[in-house]
Design a protein around this motif. Structure first.
Motif, PDB file in Angstrom:
ATOM      1  N   PHE A 209     -17.868   9.806  67.774  1.00 57.01           N
ATOM      2  CA  PHE A 209     -16.662  10.393  68.357  1.00 57.01           C
ATOM      3  C   PHE A 209     -16.839  10.724  69.837  1.00 57.01           C
ATOM      4  CE2 PHE A 209     -16.043  11.749  63.818  1.00 57.01           C
ATOM      5  CZ  PHE A 209     -14.947  10.934  63.573  1.00 57.01           C
ATOM      6  N   ASP A 210     -17.877  10.177  70.473  1.00 54.62           N
ATOM      7  CA  ASP A 210     -18.138  10.474  71.875  1.00 54.62           C
ATOM      8  C   ASP A 210     -16.985  10.078  72.783  1.00 54.62           C
ATOM      9  OD1 ASP A 210     -20.557  11.458  71.139  1.00 54.62           O
ATOM     10  OD2 ASP A 210     -21.779   9.939  72.144  1.00 54.62           O
ATOM     11  N   PHE A 211     -16.193   9.093  72.373  1.00 53.22           N
ATOM     12  CA  PHE A 211     -15.091   8.628  73.222  1.00 53.22           C
ATOM     13  C   PHE A 211     -14.054   9.719  73.459  1.00 53.22           C
ATOM     14  CE2 PHE A 211     -13.725   7.882  68.902  1.00 53.22           C
ATOM     15  CZ  PHE A 211     -12.381   8.177  68.906  1.00 53.22           C
ATOM     16  N   LEU A 212     -14.049  10.769  72.623  1.00 54.25           N
ATOM     17  CA  LEU A 212     -13.098  11.872  72.778  1.00 54.25           C
ATOM     18  C   LEU A 212     -13.557  12.885  73.827  1.00 54.25           C
ATOM     19  CD1 LEU A 212     -12.264  12.632  69.031  1.00 54.25           C
ATOM     20  CD2 LEU A 212     -10.733  11.600  70.708  1.00 54.25           C
ATOM     21  N   TRP A 213     -14.836  12.872  74.172  1.00 50.90           N
ATOM     22  CA  TRP A 213     -15.378  13.926  75.020  1.00 50.90           C
ATOM     23  C   TRP A 213     -14.741  13.961  76.405  1.00 50.90           C
ATOM     24  CZ3 TRP A 213     -21.248  15.254  74.345  1.00 50.90           C
ATOM     25  CH2 TRP A 213     -21.475  15.570  72.996  1.00 50.90           C
ATOM     26  N   ASP A 214     -14.545  12.802  77.027  1.00 50.16           N
ATOM     27  CA  ASP A 214     -13.951  12.791  78.367  1.00 50.16           C
ATOM     28  C   ASP A 214     -12.550  13.382  78.353  1.00 50.16           C
ATOM     29  OD1 ASP A 214     -16.201  11.655  79.479  1.00 50.16           O
ATOM     30  OD2 ASP A 214     -15.429   9.603  79.443  1.00 50.16           O
ATOM     31  N   GLU A 215     -11.778  13.057  77.323  1.00 48.72           N
ATOM     32  CA  GLU A 215     -10.415  13.594  77.230  1.00 48.72           C
ATOM     33  C   GLU A 215     -10.442  15.098  77.013  1.00 48.72           C
ATOM     34  OE1 GLU A 215      -7.570  12.099  77.699  1.00 48.72           O
ATOM     35  OE2 GLU A 215      -8.424  10.113  78.027  1.00 48.72           O
ATOM     36  N   LEU A 216     -11.284  15.560  76.116  1.00 51.92           N
ATOM     37  CA  LEU A 216     -11.324  16.992  75.797  1.00 51.92           C
ATOM     38  C   LEU A 216     -11.873  17.818  76.946  1.00 51.92           C
ATOM     39  CD1 LEU A 216     -12.563  16.913  72.075  1.00 51.92           C
ATOM     40  CD2 LEU A 216     -10.277  17.483  72.908  1.00 51.92           C
ATOM     41  N   SER A 217     -12.781  17.262  77.728  1.00 54.83           N
ATOM     42  CA  SER A 217     -13.432  18.047  78.787  1.00 54.83           C
ATOM     43  C   SER A 217     -12.597  18.133  80.057  1.00 54.83           C
ATOM     44  CB  SER A 217     -14.802  17.455  79.122  1.00 54.83           C
ATOM     45  OG  SER A 217     -14.692  16.135  79.606  1.00 54.83           O
TER      46      SER A 217
END
Length: 214
Positions: A100-108
């Motif tokens: 699920f690392d692809f979500l990190w940029d959006e969430l951060s």
């Protein structure tokens, strides 16, 4: 906690809207992120936990967290008001699995800082979060979430193991307790404020070589 809907009541003048600050809650798989957000939140938290199935066995190792039966597949969300400061912390729990690392940029995006939960049963699982936020130059605090029957380490032992700088706060916590989660968030908020002050001071510092000087 204040009721913001009451600000529109005809019996009272509306006050200033609270300042929202975005806080990320990260860490390895099973480190206690969902529990932390739920303990700190003053509202019923939003959770996207789903039951673990045999299909995820290839990607989601249960080593060290054998009793875990659910996993966050998107994010957790909660909110906490800092009494007397007119500030609301918006808590976003990040998924811990690498898939699920692809979500990190959006969430951060737009975050003020991050809490990284360190699970002493599998301390290396929080390395990816530490590396990610250091590369983002985002203020972070590490909360050592001790589980029952797990080995206890001091904050300094965890700092050394993770290779953290002396400036990064490392504190012990119990993600199940509201007061403990709140203390971690206050520690992060203070650290983020200090971090912002240093950056502003450096930016405002005059250049030693004024324009036009030879």
């Amino acid at each position: 906690m204040p009721d913001y809907d009451s600000a529109s009541s005809p019996d009272r003048a509306p006050g200033p809207l609270p300042l929202p600050l975005k806080i990320l809650v990260a860490g390895g798989f099973g480190a206690g992120k969902t529990t932390f957000v739920g303990s700190a939140s003053e509202i019923p938290p939003l959770s996207t936990e789903e039951i673990l199935t045999d299909a995820s066995a290839v990607t989601d190792s249960l080593t060290g967290v054998e009793g875990k039966t659910t996993t966050t597949v998107a994010l957790d969300f909660g909110r906490i008001t800092l009494t007397g400061q007119n500030v609301v912390l918006m808590l976003f729990g990040m998924p811990g699995q690498q898939r699920f690392d692809f979500l990190w940029d959006e969430l951060s995006s737009g975050a003020m800082g991050a809490v990284i939960l360190a699970d002493t049963r599998q301390l290396t699982s929080c390395f990816p979060a530490v590396d990610y936020f250091e590369k983002q130059h985002l203020p972070l605090a590490v909360a050592v979430n001790h589980f029952d029957h797990s080995w206890c380490y001091s904050p300094e032992e965890v700092r050394d193991a993770l290779g953290l700088s002396p400036a990064v706060p490392v504190v012990l916590c119990d993600a199940r307790r509201t007061d403990s989660a709140e203390e971690v968030l206050l520690t992060l908020a203070e650290h983020a404020l200090d971090h912002a002050t240093v950056r502003i001071t450096r930016t405002a510092r005059p250049s030693p070589h004024p324009a036009g000087a030879s």
